[in-house]
Design a protein around this motif. Structure first.
Motif, mmCIF file in Angstrom:
data_model
loop_
_atom_site.group_PDB
_atom_site.id
_atom_site.type_symbol
_atom_site.label_atom_id
_atom_site.label_comp_id
_atom_site.label_asym_id
_atom_site.label_seq_id
_atom_site.Cartn_x
_atom_site.Cartn_y
_atom_site.Cartn_z
ATOM 1 N N ALA A 89 1.262 6.402 18.990
ATOM 2 C CA ALA A 89 0.022 6.207 19.734
ATOM 3 C C ALA A 89 -1.177 6.795 19.001
ATOM 4 O O ALA A 89 -2.312 6.437 19.275
ATOM 5 C CB ALA A 89 0.139 6.838 21.117
ATOM 6 N N ILE A 90 -0.919 7.704 18.052
ATOM 7 C CA ILE A 90 -1.994 8.394 17.340
ATOM 8 C C ILE A 90 -1.731 8.277 15.843
ATOM 9 O O ILE A 90 -0.619 8.564 15.368
ATOM 10 C CB ILE A 90 -2.069 9.875 17.736
ATOM 11 N N LEU A 91 -2.745 7.869 15.098
ATOM 12 C CA LEU A 91 -2.675 7.866 13.646
ATOM 13 C C LEU A 91 -3.450 9.068 13.123
ATOM 14 O O LEU A 91 -4.642 9.214 13.424
ATOM 15 C CB LEU A 91 -3.269 6.576 13.073
ATOM 16 N N VAL A 92 -2.790 9.920 12.389
ATOM 17 C CA VAL A 92 -3.423 11.091 11.776
ATOM 18 C C VAL A 92 -3.526 10.841 10.276
ATOM 19 O O VAL A 92 -2.505 10.654 9.606
ATOM 20 C CB VAL A 92 -2.624 12.382 12.038
ATOM 21 N N SER A 93 -4.740 10.826 9.770
ATOM 22 C CA SER A 93 -4.962 10.632 8.344
ATOM 23 C C SER A 93 -5.612 11.892 7.786
ATOM 24 O O SER A 93 -6.759 12.199 8.119
ATOM 25 C CB SER A 93 -5.855 9.413 8.098
ATOM 26 N N GLY A 94 -4.872 12.633 6.961
ATOM 27 C CA GLY A 94 -5.426 13.896 6.490
ATOM 28 C C GLY A 94 -4.559 14.602 5.482
ATOM 29 O O GLY A 94 -3.487 14.131 5.096
ATOM 30 N N THR A 119 7.784 8.799 7.517
ATOM 31 C CA THR A 119 7.232 9.126 6.202
ATOM 32 C C THR A 119 6.652 7.901 5.487
ATOM 33 O O THR A 119 6.198 8.027 4.346
ATOM 34 C CB THR A 119 8.322 9.747 5.309
ATOM 35 N N GLU A 120 6.650 6.741 6.151
ATOM 36 C CA GLU A 120 6.161 5.525 5.494
ATOM 37 C C GLU A 120 4.699 5.622 5.079
ATOM 38 O O GLU A 120 4.266 4.935 4.159
ATOM 39 C CB GLU A 120 6.349 4.316 6.418
ATOM 40 N N GLY A 121 3.933 6.463 5.761
ATOM 41 C CA GLY A 121 2.518 6.588 5.454
ATOM 42 C C GLY A 121 2.193 7.578 4.360
ATOM 43 O O GLY A 121 1.026 7.820 4.067
ATOM 44 N N LEU A 122 3.212 8.156 3.736
ATOM 45 C CA LEU A 122 2.991 9.091 2.646
ATOM 46 C C LEU A 122 2.885 8.316 1.336
ATOM 47 O O LEU A 122 3.846 7.663 0.919
ATOM 48 C CB LEU A 122 4.129 10.117 2.558
ATOM 49 N N GLN A 123 1.749 8.382 0.709
ATOM 50 C CA GLN A 123 1.514 7.691 -0.563
ATOM 51 C C GLN A 123 1.619 8.712 -1.694
ATOM 52 O O GLN A 123 0.725 9.532 -1.894
ATOM 53 C CB GLN A 123 0.134 7.040 -0.553
ATOM 54 N N ALA A 124 2.723 8.652 -2.424
ATOM 55 C CA ALA A 124 2.998 9.645 -3.465
ATOM 56 C C ALA A 124 2.374 9.213 -4.792
ATOM 57 O O ALA A 124 3.066 8.939 -5.770
ATOM 58 C CB ALA A 124 4.503 9.841 -3.619
ATOM 59 N N SER A 125 1.048 9.184 -4.823
ATOM 60 C CA SER A 125 0.329 8.698 -6.002
ATOM 61 C C SER A 125 -0.417 9.794 -6.755
ATOM 62 O O SER A 125 -1.052 9.515 -7.771
ATOM 63 C CB SER A 125 -0.660 7.604 -5.587
ATOM 64 N N HIS A 141 3.685 13.365 21.599
ATOM 65 C CA HIS A 141 3.018 12.110 21.265
ATOM 66 C C HIS A 141 3.697 11.416 20.085
ATOM 67 O O HIS A 141 4.176 12.069 19.156
ATOM 68 C CB HIS A 141 1.548 12.359 20.925
ATOM 69 N N GLY A 142 3.677 10.092 20.118
ATOM 70 C CA GLY A 142 4.091 9.327 18.958
ATOM 71 C C GLY A 142 2.995 9.396 17.913
ATOM 72 O O GLY A 142 1.831 9.147 18.214
ATOM 73 N N VAL A 143 3.367 9.763 16.686
ATOM 74 C CA VAL A 143 2.380 10.007 15.630
ATOM 75 C C VAL A 143 2.768 9.250 14.367
ATOM 76 O O VAL A 143 3.920 9.298 13.928
ATOM 77 C CB VAL A 143 2.273 11.516 15.308
ATOM 78 N N ALA A 144 1.803 8.558 13.795
ATOM 79 C CA ALA A 144 1.925 8.023 12.439
ATOM 80 C C ALA A 144 1.007 8.832 11.544
ATOM 81 O O ALA A 144 0.005 9.373 12.001
ATOM 82 C CB ALA A 144 1.535 6.547 12.410
ATOM 83 N N MET A 145 1.350 8.906 10.262
ATOM 84 C CA MET A 145 0.544 9.723 9.368
ATOM 85 C C MET A 145 0.226 8.984 8.087
ATOM 86 O O MET A 145 1.071 8.299 7.514
ATOM 87 C CB MET A 145 1.270 11.023 9.038
#
Length: 303
Positions: free
Chosen positions: A4-9, A84-90, A56-60
């Motif tokens: 329900a919540i997208l955390v970008s940080g 962990t799909e939103g982790l960009q290991a770049s 809460h359901g959280v995507a990151m």
């Protein structure tokens, strides 16, 4: 659980060191038994973990290194049940921080962001995660600047924390403040200036729905635009203070939890102060979070 919540940080590896006092005197070596610890932390991670702990359901969405520390981040998130799909290991290396803290909780933060401020997050990956979320928590890390228009185009509300701020026209934070529906900041940059003055200047420029200023031992001051009024929530200290690192992240997270749960900003801020007050009874920024049930029980016990 749906996100329900997208955390970008930011996510970083945090090392905490307990010291005897500030300022720190020079000495060649000391044996700080049980006062050195390393863990996964960072503003984005702290907020995501706190919200997850609160139910809460959280995507990151975050940038990490293609290194050992990046693998540590993935393992830590997976162990919590966070995707962990939103982790960009770049990044060549994962950001890191060192936190010094003294008895009573005062802390000093040293952050090494590596190359994250010059790096970009994949917008298509971000938009895909955003689709199922009702709120975007956009931390004031540089890569989020380019992603703010995507959140606005999707019609999702934005919550952000700009941390220490002294100038309502601050060039680095201006984009984040202008986009925020819910804006958090700290009073640590005021240097004697009245809190209401800075909040009023922010609201007149950016027209945020809610502005909250964390004030440490003085609690938190909030302005609610719909009601055209300020509200002062008292600080809470339900257990002894160990380290105040992460108090602002905890306040921010718990407020969002309460506001999303029942829509009452005043009740949400009171509970958030209690949540943050409990959290600072531990040394690490990403530790000490209450569950929703524990917070409700503590709220009842303190009322």
């Amino acid at each position: 659980m749906s996100a329900a919540i997208l955390v970008s940080g930011l996510i970083n590896i945090e090392t905490t060191l307990g010291i005897d006092h500030f300022p720190l005197d020079y000495f060649p070596v000391t044996y700080a038994f049980d006062r050195v610890a390393s863990t996964v932390s960072g503003v984005g991670y702290n907020v995501a973990k706190a919200l997850h702990t609160l139910g809460h359901g959280v995507a990151m969405a975050s940038l990490i290194g293609d290194d050992f520390h990046g693998q540590w981040v993935k393992q830590a998130m997976a162990s919590l049940g966070l995707a962990t799909e939103g982790l960009q290991a770049s990044l060549p290396a994962t950001p890191a921080s060192v936190i010094l803290y003294e008895p009573g909780g005062r802390r000093q933060i040293h952050v090494d962001l590596k190359t994250i401020q010059e790096s970009a997050y994949d917008e298509a990956r971000f938009v895909a995660q955003l689709a199922d979320c009702r709120l975007a928590v956009m931390c004031n890390i540089n890569y989020n600047r380019a992603l703010l228009p995507a959140v606005q185009a999707a019609g999702r509300p934005i919550a952000t924390d700009v941390h220490v701020l002294s100038d309502p026209d601050d060039a680095y934070n201006r984009d984040f403040m202008a986009a925020a529906d819910i804006l958090f900041l700290s009073d640590e940059g005021l240097h004697g200036r009245p809190s209401e003055e800075l909040i009023g200047a922010l609201q007149s420029r950016y027209h945020n729905d809610i502005i909250v200023m964390g004030r440490g031992s003085q609690g938190a001051l909030m302005y609610v635009a719909a009601d055209r009024q300020f509200y002062q929530a008292p600080a809470c200290s339900p257990r002894p203070v160990v380290n105040t690192i992460g108090a602002g992240d905890a306040l921010f997270s718990a407020f969002l939890h309460g506001y999303l749960s029942h829509g009452n900003p005043y009740q949400a801020l009171n509970q958030a102060c209690l949540f943050a007050g409990w959290k600072i009874g531990v040394a690490g920024a990403a530790d000490g979070f209450l569950s929703a049930g524990e917070l409700a029980g503590l709220t009842g016990a303190s009322s």
